[in-house]
Design a protein around this motif. Sequence first.
Motif, PDB file in Angstrom:
ATOM      1  N   HIS A  36       0.702  -1.608   0.637  1.00  0.00           N
ATOM      2  CA  HIS A  36       0.158   0.074   0.240  1.00  0.00           C
ATOM      3  C   HIS A  36       0.347   1.273   0.063  1.00  0.00           C
ATOM      4  O   HIS A  36       0.364   2.052  -0.615  1.00  0.00           O
ATOM      5  N   LEU A  37       2.030   1.417   1.258  1.00  0.00           N
ATOM      6  CA  LEU A  37       2.939   2.619   0.616  1.00  0.00           C
ATOM      7  C   LEU A  37       3.603   2.937  -0.264  1.00  0.00           C
ATOM      8  O   LEU A  37       3.771   3.700  -0.828  1.00  0.00           O
ATOM      9  N   ARG A  38       4.114   1.684  -1.255  1.00  0.00           N
ATOM     10  CA  ARG A  38       4.011   1.966  -2.911  1.00  0.00           C
ATOM     11  C   ARG A  38       3.654   2.796  -3.910  1.00  0.00           C
ATOM     12  O   ARG A  38       3.973   3.366  -4.507  1.00  0.00           O
ATOM     13  N   ARG A  39       2.056   2.234  -3.305  1.00  0.00           N
ATOM     14  CA  ARG A  39       1.209   2.805  -4.438  1.00  0.00           C
ATOM     15  C   ARG A  39       1.048   3.955  -4.164  1.00  0.00           C
ATOM     16  O   ARG A  39       1.012   4.750  -4.993  1.00  0.00           O
ATOM     17  N   TYR A  40       1.009   4.343  -2.233  1.00  0.00           N
ATOM     18  CA  TYR A  40       0.773   5.340  -1.659  1.00  0.00           C
ATOM     19  C   TYR A  40       2.117   6.617  -2.520  1.00  0.00           C
ATOM     20  O   TYR A  40       1.594   7.431  -2.728  1.00  0.00           O
ATOM     21  N   GLN A  58      10.604   1.893   2.902  1.00  0.00           N
ATOM     22  CA  GLN A  58      11.503   1.756   4.456  1.00  0.00           C
ATOM     23  C   GLN A  58      11.510   2.147   5.092  1.00  0.00           C
ATOM     24  O   GLN A  58      11.720   1.868   6.909  1.00  0.00           O
ATOM     25  N   GLU A  59      11.402   3.184   4.950  1.00  0.00           N
ATOM     26  CA  GLU A  59      11.296   4.601   6.251  1.00  0.00           C
ATOM     27  C   GLU A  59       9.935   4.514   7.678  1.00  0.00           C
ATOM     28  O   GLU A  59      10.083   4.887   8.641  1.00  0.00           O
ATOM     29  N   THR A  60       9.151   4.559   6.266  1.00  0.00           N
ATOM     30  CA  THR A  60       7.756   4.967   7.204  1.00  0.00           C
ATOM     31  C   THR A  60       8.182   2.678   7.632  1.00  0.00           C
ATOM     32  O   THR A  60       7.260   3.030   8.835  1.00  0.00           O
ATOM     33  N   LEU A  61       8.257   1.809   7.476  1.00  0.00           N
ATOM     34  CA  LEU A  61       7.965   0.637   8.278  1.00  0.00           C
ATOM     35  C   LEU A  61       9.009   0.866   9.357  1.00  0.00           C
ATOM     36  O   LEU A  61       8.307   0.304  10.696  1.00  0.00           O
ATOM     37  N   PHE A  82      -0.833   6.161   8.192  1.00  0.00           N
ATOM     38  CA  PHE A  82      -1.165   7.815   6.715  1.00  0.00           C
ATOM     39  C   PHE A  82      -0.103   9.007   7.302  1.00  0.00           C
ATOM     40  O   PHE A  82       0.359   9.001   6.877  1.00  0.00           O
ATOM     41  N   ALA A  83      -0.481   9.375   8.808  1.00  0.00           N
ATOM     42  CA  ALA A  83       0.433  10.085   9.509  1.00  0.00           C
ATOM     43  C   ALA A  83       1.584   9.832   9.043  1.00  0.00           C
ATOM     44  O   ALA A  83       2.637  11.099   8.720  1.00  0.00           O
ATOM     45  N   LEU A  84       2.531   8.781  10.025  1.00  0.00           N
ATOM     46  CA  LEU A  84       3.749   8.047   9.589  1.00  0.00           C
ATOM     47  C   LEU A  84       4.084   8.407   8.218  1.00  0.00           C
ATOM     48  O   LEU A  84       5.208   9.229   7.830  1.00  0.00           O
ATOM     49  N   ALA A  85       3.623   8.267   7.610  1.00  0.00           N
ATOM     50  CA  ALA A  85       3.927   7.538   5.748  1.00  0.00           C
ATOM     51  C   ALA A  85       3.827   9.528   5.169  1.00  0.00           C
ATOM     52  O   ALA A  85       4.542  10.385   4.067  1.00  0.00           O
TER      53      ALA A  85
END
Length: 187
Positions: A36-40, A58-61, A82-85
């Motif tokens: 999901h983060l890659r698409r985001y 990777q940083e978000t994970l 979402f806030a972290l990303a």
Amino acid sequence: MSEPSDLEARLRALMLASLAGDAAAYRTLLSELSQHLRRYYARRLDSALAASGEDLVQETLMAVHTRRLTYDPTQRFTAWVFALARYKMIDLFRRQRLRITVPLEDDAAIFARDEAEDTSARMDLKTVLDTIPERPRELIRQVKIEGASIAEAAARVGMTETAAKVSIHRGLKALAARFSGGADNDR
């Protein structure tokens, strides 16, 4: 693709299981989040920054991992992620000294709306109210926050209306004194 509420429920369940010590659930959670983060990030980064997308994932994970104990299970998990990303992307823009506007209108398909400020305000309010005794705290919450009448709140806690008014007044006065730096003096 799953509906946002299905996604929220699945990711939240995985997060709660991982917080309870389920390593398999944690691996699954991180795997799903990375997709999901890659698409985001792919939708939000221009071609000049596209190569940074995987670093942001990777940083978000890593942020999810290091801050997982700060997740409040009573709140939406996707809003927290979402806030972290979003903050990781803002950090990238700052490092690159970029001022880019990011369209957020299609987040609903992947993430819930950003409720970080709402959540933060609710947590701050709870922390502040926790500094006063239970009965005035409950009365203030019911009357001032939830909009109940004094009569309704008094009945719920087993007090007269007059006693409830006095308790609310004293509770608010104690909060004002505590957070304004003044003394709690009756006049």
